[in-house]
Structures are given as structure tokens and as C-alpha cells.
Design a protein around this motif. Structure first.
Motif, PDB file in Angstrom:
ATOM      1  N   LEU A  12       0.828  -1.208   0.000  1.00 43.19           N
ATOM      2  CA  LEU A  12       0.000   0.000   0.000  1.00 43.19           C
ATOM      3  C   LEU A  12       0.862   1.258   0.000  1.00 43.19           C
ATOM      4  O   LEU A  12       0.494   2.277  -0.591  1.00 43.19           O
ATOM      5  CB  LEU A  12      -0.924   0.005   1.223  1.00 43.19           C
ATOM      6  CG  LEU A  12      -2.064  -1.025   1.228  1.00 43.19           C
ATOM      7  CD1 LEU A  12      -2.878  -0.903   2.514  1.00 43.19           C
ATOM      8  CD2 LEU A  12      -2.966  -0.833   0.007  1.00 43.19           C
ATOM      9  N   ARG A 199      -6.672  -0.920  -0.384  1.00 41.98           N
ATOM     10  CA  ARG A 199      -7.010  -1.299   0.987  1.00 41.98           C
ATOM     11  C   ARG A 199      -8.475  -1.720   1.068  1.00 41.98           C
ATOM     12  O   ARG A 199      -9.336  -1.137   0.405  1.00 41.98           O
ATOM     13  CB  ARG A 199      -6.741  -0.108   1.916  1.00 41.98           C
ATOM     14  CG  ARG A 199      -7.033  -0.400   3.374  1.00 41.98           C
ATOM     15  CD  ARG A 199      -6.617   0.751   4.256  1.00 41.98           C
ATOM     16  NE  ARG A 199      -7.370   1.963   3.933  1.00 41.98           N
ATOM     17  CZ  ARG A 199      -7.639   2.920   4.823  1.00 41.98           C
ATOM     18  NH1 ARG A 199      -7.194   2.816   6.061  1.00 41.98           N
ATOM     19  NH2 ARG A 199      -8.320   3.987   4.461  1.00 41.98           N
ATOM     20  N   THR A 241      -6.510  -4.628   6.614  1.00 44.10           N
ATOM     21  CA  THR A 241      -5.955  -3.859   7.726  1.00 44.10           C
ATOM     22  C   THR A 241      -6.900  -3.953   8.908  1.00 44.10           C
ATOM     23  O   THR A 241      -7.963  -4.601   8.837  1.00 44.10           O
ATOM     24  CB  THR A 241      -5.761  -2.377   7.345  1.00 44.10           C
ATOM     25  OG1 THR A 241      -7.047  -1.758   7.188  1.00 44.10           O
ATOM     26  CG2 THR A 241      -4.969  -2.229   6.046  1.00 44.10           C
TER      27      THR A 241
END
Length: 246
Positions: A12, A199, A241
Motif C-alpha cells: 500500500l 485497501r 488492515t
């Protein structure tokens, strides 16, 4: 494909740097000075053409004025000679009449030629004024062009410096990501408009901005942490995440 969660997170970071580099490239290409310089260049070319035309007209009328003044001078000289003969009293009656007629004709010719001279002088003066005005306008546009070039150069220098820093940082971080993962990312990025990894945030893929359905979410939940998962909608690498909403 498997990759440690930390490697996927670093992906990322690489994506963020690639996005920044792409933004800088776009900014470089779309600087307002590019369009400004193009407009100024067109204006300058047009003004230079007009200036050449005015200067040519001034040069032509200068030659025309010289010729007209020479014609007037020749008539004056001829009239002066005739007047001198007339004043000498050494001409017969017939020649006297002819001289008087010629002097009258020469006076009319001189008057007409002097009118021509005045007309040419007025046109020449107008051409000179026009050339002077256009010269000033050309100099003004040249000054604006120089200013725009300086602004463009300064802007490009700043963009290039920021781009160089981002590229070096990208190189460092990408070198810590496994080769197979970075290769997949680069391949997807070239296929997906510059975004190869996204993400998963609050059950939504930040690549295509679509929310995963319950079946897709369950598959992602069930996938081991080191498994590289892909978005079912856009096929980008989907990085999990703490904020993924799983």
C-alpha cells in the motif's frame, strides 16, 4: 500467492507513492504555463507578421516618398530655368507665350506632385506609428513569455525534485516486497489505470469503491493472513488492515 501481512501493507505504501508520482506527472503535463505559453506564442507570431507588414509598408512608402520628392524637384528645376529665360528678356513673342504656358503647366504639375508627396508622407507616418505600436506589443508579449517560461521552469524544478524523492522512496520500499508480489502488483497496476493494490476499508474495496457482499467478505475472513486476496469486482490486490471491517 502468499505474502506476509507486513509485506502486503508495504504494498500500500508503494501504491501511495506510485499514485503520487502519477499525480506529479499529470501536474507536469498540465501546468497552466503550458497553455499560457502556447497562447503567447500564437499571439507573438501574429504580431510579428503584422510588424513585418507595417515595416514593409514603411519601407515602400519611404521609397515612394523619395521618388515623389525627386519628381517635385525636377519640376521645380525646370520651372526655375524657364523663369530665368523669361526674366532675361531674350525671348521672342512666340517663345514668351510658350514659356508662360509651360510655367503655368509646371506650376499645376508641381502642385499635384506636392499633394502626392503629402499623401505619401501621411501614409509613411501612419506605417511608422503602426510599426512602433506593434514593436511595443511584441516586446510586451516577449516579456510575458519570459516570465511564463521562468514560472514554468521553477514549477518543473519543484515537481522534478518531489518526483525524484518519491521515486527513490518507492525504490527502497519496493525492494523490501517479495519479487512475485511486486511483479503481480506492477502487472495489475498497468492494467487497472495505475492502481494495482487497494485497501479493504469498512468492507469496501478502495480500488473500485464497491462494497463486498457477504459471500465475498466471508471468503476474505476465511483466508489466512498471509494469503494475497483479490477483489472480486476489480481484481486488484486487496490488502486487509485493522479497519477492514472484518
Amino acid at each position: 500467492m502468499n505474502a506476509e501481512p507486513a509485506d502486503q501493507i508495504r504494498l500500500l505504501e508503494v501504491q501511495a507513492l506510485d499514485a503520487r508520482i502519477a499525480q506529479l506527472d499529470h501536474k507536469r503535463r498540465t501546468l497552466p504555463e503550458h497553455a499560457e505559453l502556447e497562447r503567447l506564442g500564437a499571439d507573438l507570431a501574429q504580431l510579428r507578421d503584422l510588424l513585418v507588414a507595417a515595416q514593409t509598408e514603411e519601407s515602400d512608402t519611404a521609397r515612394e516618398q523619395t521618388k515623389a520628392e525627386q519628381d517635385v524637384d525636377q519640376v521645380r528645376q525646370r520651372a526655375a530655368r524657364d523663369q530665368q529665360r523669361l526674366d532675361s528678356g531674350a525671348v521672342g513673342p512666340k517663345d514668351l507665350e510658350n514659356l508662360q504656358r509651360e510655367l503655368t503647366s509646371l506650376a499645376k504639375r508641381q502642385s499635384d506632385l506636392e499633394d502626392v508627396v503629402l499623401d505619401v508622407m501621411e501614409r509613411r507616418e501612419a506605417a511608422q506609428e503602426r510599426a512602433a505600436e506593434l514593436t511595443a506589443r511584441v516586446e510586451s508579449v516577449q516579456a510575458k513569455t519570459a516570465e511564463a517560461e521562468a514560472r514554468k521552469s521553477a514549477a518543473l524544478e519543484g515537481i522534478d525534485a518531489e518526483g525524484f524523492t518519491a521515486a527513490k522512496e518507492r525504490e527502497v520500499i519496493a525492494s523490501t516486497v517479495p519479487d512475485d508480489l511486486i511483479k503481480l502488483y506492477d502487472k495489475l497496476r498497468s492494467q487497472q489505470g495505475g492502481v494495482g493494490a487497494a485497501r479493504l476499508y469498512q468492507k469496501r474495496c478502495e480500488g473500485c469503491r464497491l462494497e463486498l457482499n457477504i459471500t465475498e467478505l466471508n471468503e476474505v475472513r476465511a483466508a489466512p493472513a498471509n494469503q494475497v486476496v483479490r477483489c472480486e469486482n476489480c481484481r486488484r490486490i486487496l490488502v486487509r488492515t485493522a479497519d477492514s471491517g472484518l
